[in-house]
Design a protein around this motif. Sequence first.
Motif, PDB file in Angstrom:
ATOM      1  N   MET A 157       0.823  -1.208   0.000  1.00  0.00           N
ATOM      2  CA  MET A 157       0.000   0.000   0.000  1.00  0.00           C
ATOM      3  C   MET A 157       0.856   1.256   0.000  1.00  0.00           C
ATOM      4  N   VAL A 158       2.047   1.175   0.563  1.00  0.00           N
ATOM      5  CA  VAL A 158       2.936   2.334   0.618  1.00  0.00           C
ATOM      6  C   VAL A 158       3.255   2.839  -0.780  1.00  0.00           C
ATOM      7  N   SER A 159       3.440   1.912  -1.726  1.00  0.00           N
ATOM      8  CA  SER A 159       3.759   2.298  -3.114  1.00  0.00           C
ATOM      9  C   SER A 159       2.558   2.130  -4.035  1.00  0.00           C
ATOM     10  N   HIS A 160       1.351   2.018  -3.441  1.00  0.00           N
ATOM     11  CA  HIS A 160       0.081   2.053  -4.186  1.00  0.00           C
ATOM     12  C   HIS A 160      -0.106   0.844  -5.103  1.00  0.00           C
ATOM     13  N   GLY A 161       0.413  -0.305  -4.691  1.00  0.00           N
ATOM     14  CA  GLY A 161       0.154  -1.533  -5.427  1.00  0.00           C
ATOM     15  C   GLY A 161       0.612  -1.467  -6.863  1.00  0.00           C
ATOM     16  N   CYS A 162      -0.288  -1.814  -7.776  1.00  0.00           N
ATOM     17  CA  CYS A 162       0.040  -1.809  -9.205  1.00  0.00           C
ATOM     18  C   CYS A 162      -0.298  -0.492  -9.882  1.00  0.00           C
ATOM     19  N   GLN A 163      -0.743   0.486  -9.104  1.00  0.00           N
ATOM     20  CA  GLN A 163      -1.157   1.754  -9.693  1.00  0.00           C
ATOM     21  C   GLN A 163       0.022   2.433 -10.396  1.00  0.00           C
ATOM     22  N   GLY A 164      -0.215   2.860 -11.651  1.00  0.00           N
ATOM     23  CA  GLY A 164       0.803   3.555 -12.416  1.00  0.00           C
ATOM     24  C   GLY A 164       1.868   2.661 -13.018  1.00  0.00           C
ATOM     25  N   ARG A 165       1.688   1.337 -12.947  1.00  0.00           N
ATOM     26  CA  ARG A 165       2.668   0.406 -13.505  1.00  0.00           C
ATOM     27  C   ARG A 165       1.970  -0.611 -14.390  1.00  0.00           C
ATOM     28  N   GLU A 166       2.703  -1.138 -15.328  1.00  0.00           N
ATOM     29  CA  GLU A 166       2.143  -2.114 -16.260  1.00  0.00           C
ATOM     30  C   GLU A 166       2.090  -3.485 -15.589  1.00  0.00           C
ATOM     31  N   PRO A 167       0.889  -4.062 -15.437  1.00  0.00           N
ATOM     32  CA  PRO A 167       0.805  -5.385 -14.825  1.00  0.00           C
ATOM     33  C   PRO A 167       1.288  -6.467 -15.796  1.00  0.00           C
ATOM     34  N   VAL A 168       1.797  -7.548 -15.231  1.00  0.00           N
ATOM     35  CA  VAL A 168       2.202  -8.680 -16.073  1.00  0.00           C
ATOM     36  C   VAL A 168       1.005  -9.570 -16.378  1.00  0.00           C
ATOM     37  N   LEU A 169       0.004  -9.551 -15.496  1.00  0.00           N
ATOM     38  CA  LEU A 169      -1.265 -10.246 -15.720  1.00  0.00           C
ATOM     39  C   LEU A 169      -2.395  -9.324 -15.286  1.00  0.00           C
ATOM     40  N   GLU A 170      -3.494  -9.331 -16.043  1.00  0.00           N
ATOM     41  CA  GLU A 170      -4.658  -8.513 -15.687  1.00  0.00           C
ATOM     42  C   GLU A 170      -5.899  -9.130 -16.295  1.00  0.00           C
ATOM     43  N   HIS A 171      -6.967  -9.176 -15.494  1.00  0.00           N
ATOM     44  CA  HIS A 171      -8.233  -9.718 -16.020  1.00  0.00           C
ATOM     45  C   HIS A 171      -9.382  -9.191 -15.172  1.00  0.00           C
ATOM     46  N   THR A 172     -10.500  -8.828 -15.838  1.00  0.00           N
ATOM     47  CA  THR A 172     -11.722  -8.418 -15.162  1.00  0.00           C
ATOM     48  C   THR A 172     -12.752  -9.523 -15.274  1.00  0.00           C
ATOM     49  N   SER A 173     -13.315  -9.923 -14.139  1.00  0.00           N
ATOM     50  CA  SER A 173     -14.242 -11.057 -14.099  1.00  0.00           C
ATOM     51  C   SER A 173     -15.495 -10.693 -13.327  1.00  0.00           C
ATOM     52  N   ALA A 174     -16.616 -11.292 -13.712  1.00  0.00           N
ATOM     53  CA  ALA A 174     -17.808 -11.260 -12.880  1.00  0.00           C
ATOM     54  C   ALA A 174     -17.627 -12.284 -11.758  1.00  0.00           C
ATOM     55  N   VAL A 175     -18.025 -11.922 -10.554  1.00  0.00           N
ATOM     56  CA  VAL A 175     -17.857 -12.826  -9.425  1.00  0.00           C
ATOM     57  C   VAL A 175     -19.185 -13.011  -8.707  1.00  0.00           C
TER      58      VAL A 175
END
Length: 479
Positions: A353-371
């Motif tokens: 959280m100190v460095s805001h997770g993946c915010q502002g960086r290119e993720p190596v994996l990403e997916h949006t799903s219905a849960v």
Amino acid sequence: MTWMSGEAGRLVRRVAGSLALTAGGLGAGATMAAELPQYEVQPRNRLCPLASHAFAYDTSYLKNFNILVQGRDGWLFRSEAELPEQFGPSAQGLRHLERFARYLKDSAGSELVLVFQPTKGLVHPDKLADNAAVDFSWAYARSNYLDALAKFRQAGLVVPDLGPLLRESERDDAYYFKRDHHWTPYGARRTARIVADRIRQMPVFQSLPTQEFETRRTGLIRKDGSLQDAARRICGQAWPSQYVDEYRTNPGGGIEGDEQSALFGDEGLPSITLVGTSNSKGAQDYNFAGALQEYLGVEILNMAVAGGSYDGSMFEYLMSDSFRESPPDIIIWEIPAYHTLDSGEFYRQVTPMVSHGCQGREPVLEHTSAVTAGTNEVLYNGGGKFLELPSNEYLVDLQFSDPAVKEVDAYIWYVFGRKDRVDLEYGSRVETTGRFMFELPSGPSWNDELFMSLDLELEPEQVSEDLTVTARVCRRQDI
């Protein structure tokens, strides 16, 4: 005439009888006040026998008070939270805390000041009855508490020495409420003085602009304590309210309320932030933040959360716009010492959280799903393009479409069948945006494990209509 029952009633009847006899024998005009018998009626509230049994604490609320212990002069204690003899994290927990504090300073420029508030038993052992229903060695507990403070300092944290608060022989007032788990305004002010003295020694403090603050008594606080409420629920008996002086601190010149808040305005947020529990901000204000401002001469941004435990306000603050846009020079973390600070899951979440997770960086994996309720696979490292993702180099960042989601279990699967679980949970009073993040496990037994997939398990009450989650994996910034 209605007569009282119990010892108080018997005393009143004795006084009344004596007055009647005196008036009849001598006449009202001949009776001198000095000749009348004097009686002092003392309250006799004591815990019922049922309160000494663990099975009586049979609700989630009452479990917080397991087990109530009768003290002297109407005082109550909780054996588990207020009479422990061991303090602080294990060696592994201490390493996690050291890493978090160091990363906070290196990444955000914020130095962590740990206010490890001593327990009620440490501060008020004189209020424990000689025949207390729990074994408690004050000397042993004191030694372990001071040792915990020393270990925190050895780990590189700034830790004010609250040792002088233990069993102070000269105390103007009670540090804790008699039948509540909070400190009094006096306890808050006494602690603030020690904390401020230590902060003034920090090099970073020397460059901070200062101003004058003044504290004034504004009335009384009526405290119907949490411990006496638990006693009422178990024993069905009433206890008297306690009253203490209430204080407020304002900038010199008497600026109050909304005008004070407006001072932030165009000059940005304060350079010192306070996170912590209801001791620092709650339904009743004990003026800890105000006293800090008076003794430091520096404005404090109070981000404490009532009912958020030791971690809730830290989670909320580190994910806020306030921290992201303007990290402070100093973060004061107020924590009651019955918290061990030993949870590995806490540090796996709070550090990224100190460095805001993946915010502002290119993720190596990403997916949006219905849960939906139950288990949902939300990420899979495959589909014809397998990425070599060592566990110790990556973190997971989750964003739910509904900010009301506060609890989820994450299951991480690895290439050779190994599985890891992380319980992600924010308290009901912690304001969040439906975002969670955590580091994949690290250490000698995990560093060679390769990430394969991520499952999320949600309870029905956490799932709203058309709920989705965006899951990302990105490299940690601290390696």
